[in-house]
Design an enzyme around this catalytic site. Structure first.
Site, PDB file in Angstrom:
ATOM      1  N   TYR A  56      43.303  70.657  46.147  1.00 25.72           N
ATOM      2  CA  TYR A  56      44.534  70.934  45.424  1.00 25.72           C
ATOM      3  C   TYR A  56      44.224  71.131  43.935  1.00 25.72           C
ATOM      4  O   TYR A  56      44.033  70.168  43.194  1.00 25.72           O
ATOM      5  CB  TYR A  56      45.541  69.797  45.600  1.00 25.72           C
ATOM      6  CG  TYR A  56      45.978  69.554  47.036  1.00 25.72           C
ATOM      7  CD1 TYR A  56      45.763  70.504  48.030  1.00 25.72           C
ATOM      8  CD2 TYR A  56      46.600  68.368  47.394  1.00 25.72           C
ATOM      9  CE1 TYR A  56      46.157  70.272  49.332  1.00 25.72           C
ATOM     10  CE2 TYR A  56      47.014  68.129  48.701  1.00 25.72           C
ATOM     11  CZ  TYR A  56      46.778  69.091  49.670  1.00 25.72           C
ATOM     12  OH  TYR A  56      47.178  68.856  50.963  1.00 25.72           O
ATOM     13  N   SER A 202      54.605  69.137  55.098  1.00 23.83           N
ATOM     14  CA  SER A 202      55.635  70.186  55.060  1.00 23.83           C
ATOM     15  C   SER A 202      56.819  69.819  55.954  1.00 23.83           C
ATOM     16  O   SER A 202      57.279  70.637  56.757  1.00 23.83           O
ATOM     17  CB  SER A 202      55.043  71.537  55.475  1.00 23.83           C
ATOM     18  OG  SER A 202      54.036  71.948  54.588  1.00 23.83           O
ATOM     19  N   PRO A 203      57.339  68.596  55.838  1.00 23.42           N
ATOM     20  CA  PRO A 203      58.434  68.168  56.705  1.00 23.42           C
ATOM     21  C   PRO A 203      59.754  68.876  56.424  1.00 23.42           C
ATOM     22  O   PRO A 203      60.686  68.776  57.218  1.00 23.42           O
ATOM     23  CB  PRO A 203      58.541  66.666  56.411  1.00 23.42           C
ATOM     24  CG  PRO A 203      58.063  66.536  55.005  1.00 23.42           C
ATOM     25  CD  PRO A 203      56.950  67.536  54.885  1.00 23.42           C
ATOM     26  N   LEU A 204      59.811  69.596  55.311  1.00 23.50           N
ATOM     27  CA  LEU A 204      60.999  70.395  54.996  1.00 23.50           C
ATOM     28  C   LEU A 204      60.743  71.875  55.249  1.00 23.50           C
ATOM     29  O   LEU A 204      61.416  72.743  54.691  1.00 23.50           O
ATOM     30  CB  LEU A 204      61.422  70.167  53.538  1.00 23.50           C
ATOM     31  CG  LEU A 204      61.811  68.724  53.199  1.00 23.50           C
ATOM     32  CD1 LEU A 204      62.176  68.587  51.727  1.00 23.50           C
ATOM     33  CD2 LEU A 204      62.955  68.240  54.077  1.00 23.50           C
ATOM     34  N   GLY A 205      59.764  72.155  56.114  1.00 23.88           N
ATOM     35  CA  GLY A 205      59.491  73.546  56.467  1.00 23.88           C
ATOM     36  C   GLY A 205      59.035  74.377  55.284  1.00 23.88           C
ATOM     37  O   GLY A 205      59.415  75.530  55.146  1.00 23.88           O
ATOM     38  N   ARG A 206      58.218  73.767  54.423  1.00 26.58           N
ATOM     39  CA  ARG A 206      57.742  74.413  53.186  1.00 26.58           C
ATOM     40  C   ARG A 206      58.912  74.903  52.329  1.00 26.58           C
ATOM     41  O   ARG A 206      58.877  75.971  51.731  1.00 26.58           O
ATOM     42  CB  ARG A 206      56.781  75.562  53.506  1.00 26.58           C
ATOM     43  CG  ARG A 206      55.495  75.084  54.182  1.00 26.58           C
ATOM     44  CD  ARG A 206      54.402  76.128  54.127  1.00 26.58           C
ATOM     45  NE  ARG A 206      53.216  75.701  54.832  1.00 26.58           N
ATOM     46  CZ  ARG A 206      52.254  74.922  54.327  1.00 26.58           C
ATOM     47  NH1 ARG A 206      52.373  74.461  53.104  1.00 26.58           N
ATOM     48  NH2 ARG A 206      51.201  74.592  55.041  1.00 26.58           N
ATOM     49  N   GLY A 207      59.943  74.076  52.295  1.00 25.55           N
ATOM     50  CA  GLY A 207      61.092  74.384  51.448  1.00 25.55           C
ATOM     51  C   GLY A 207      62.235  75.071  52.159  1.00 25.55           C
ATOM     52  O   GLY A 207      63.318  75.219  51.586  1.00 25.55           O
ATOM     53  N   PHE A 209      64.106  73.922  54.417  1.00 23.27           N
ATOM     54  CA  PHE A 209      65.215  72.982  54.486  1.00 23.27           C
ATOM     55  C   PHE A 209      65.387  72.231  53.165  1.00 23.27           C
ATOM     56  O   PHE A 209      65.981  71.154  53.129  1.00 23.27           O
ATOM     57  CB  PHE A 209      64.996  71.999  55.641  1.00 23.27           C
ATOM     58  CG  PHE A 209      64.923  72.677  56.972  1.00 23.27           C
ATOM     59  CD1 PHE A 209      66.071  73.097  57.621  1.00 23.27           C
ATOM     60  CD2 PHE A 209      63.691  72.933  57.570  1.00 23.27           C
ATOM     61  CE1 PHE A 209      66.004  73.753  58.840  1.00 23.27           C
ATOM     62  CE2 PHE A 209      63.614  73.579  58.787  1.00 23.27           C
ATOM     63  CZ  PHE A 209      64.772  74.005  59.430  1.00 23.27           C
TER      64      PHE A 209
END
Length: 327
Positions: A56, A202-207, A209
């Site tokens: 990163y 990425s639990p928010l679908g990479r943004g 959601f």
């Protein structure tokens, strides 16, 4: 903040962790001052599970976290990863060789300014190196006191079984969200059989959601998501319909869409600890609130109906990226 157990280790981690990648890499403009303020807020909110990797910003993210780790070592459970290396013309490749890992861990320890890494992941599975060999070398780091626990990322169920015979795998980090559920078939059951905590990235679908992306054309020119099939115009429109349906349920409950997406993940099992990434305080505070959301069976059933009606459109990664996913 609520806390969850990390396998059978006795460690208690915040039910909502913090993915730090975007503070230094991949998602457009970098604002170091805001990133630092976000890290300080994480401490205030009791978010003790911080996730980074040597790739990163090619070390920059680990260096960003170092002062906070030094000043608050007992309050931060630090996870980092090794394996991705820079190739020609900006390309990347994965190197799981034990000899490289030994170099990588020393570099991460130095950048983080700590004597021990709490959770050390192999960032991918190297198809040129037997997983038993790689995990065996990682186990030596535990014996040497440089690493407390070891983890894998994007490993198949069969690979987990092979690896766990060499040394206990404490955590598996793979993508999992309302939009990406392939781990449910074999990988999650394998984790539960072996006592491995599952860490969704990425639990928010990479943004998707996150409630902020209305048009992919507004993404920064260097935003990583521009390379992902699910964010291509023809696919994004379909995925946006799924998000809008989920958002309607969130509105009925009086919570944000990200909170609903994270609460849904938490409801899938006590052995799941998502690490939503953010680089801004307002999103961090909102994400943290998901730990207090309890979803009824009626709500969970309603979400399931939506997910059956609106199927994910487009793959997780490009063809090159998917080639690095061990399945």
């Amino acid at each position: 903040m609520k806390y969850r157990s990390l396998g059978n280790t006795g460690e208690k981690l915040s039910a909502i962790g913090l993915g730090c990648m975007g503070m230094s890499f991949a998602y457009g403009e970098i604002d170091i001052d805001e990133a630092k303020a976000t890290l300080s807020l994480a401490l205030e909110l009791g978010i003790n599970f911080w996730d980074t990797a040597d790739m990163y910003g090619f070390g920059a993210n680990e260096e960003l976290l170092a002062p906070y780790l030094k000043a608050n070592r007992k309050d931060i459970f630090i996870a980092t990863k090794f394996g991705f290396r820079a190739g020609e013309n900006g390309s990347r490749y994965f190197d799981g060789r034990p000899e490289y890992m030994k170099q990588a861990v020393e570099a991460s320890l130095k950048r983080l300014g700590t004597d021990v890494i709490d959770l050390y992941y192999a960032h991918r599975i190297d198809d040129k190196v037997p997983v038993e060999e790689m995990v065996g070398a990682m186990a030596e780091l535990v014996q040497q006191g440089k690493v407390k626990y070891i983890g894998l990322s994007e490993a198949a169920a069969a690979t987990l079984h092979r690896a766990n015979k060499v040394h206990q795998i404490t955590a598996l980090q793979s993508e999992y969200s309302l939009n990406v559920r392939d781990v449910e078939a074999e990988i999650l059951p394998a984790c539960r059989e072996l006592g491995i905590t599952f860490v969704p990235y990425s639990p928010l679908g990479r943004g998707l959601f996150g409630g902020t992306i209305t048009d992919t054309e507004n993404l920064a020119a260097d935003d990583f998501r521009r390379t992902l099939p699910r964010f291509q115009a023809e696919n994004f429109a379909g995925n946006k319909k799924q998000e809008e349906a989920i958002a309607r349920i969130a509105a009925e409950l009086g919570i944000s869409t990200p909170q609903l997406a994270l609460a849904w993940l938490l409801a899938q099992g006590e052995d799941i600890i998502p690490i939503p990434g953010t680089k801004k305080r307002r999103y961090l505070r909102d994400n943290a609130g998901a730990a207090d959301v309890v979803l009824s069976n009626d709500t969970l059933n309603g979400i399931e109906k939506i997910l059956k009606e609106y199927k994910p459109q487009g793959g997780r990664y490009s063809e090159f990226g998917m080639a690095m996913v061990n399945r």
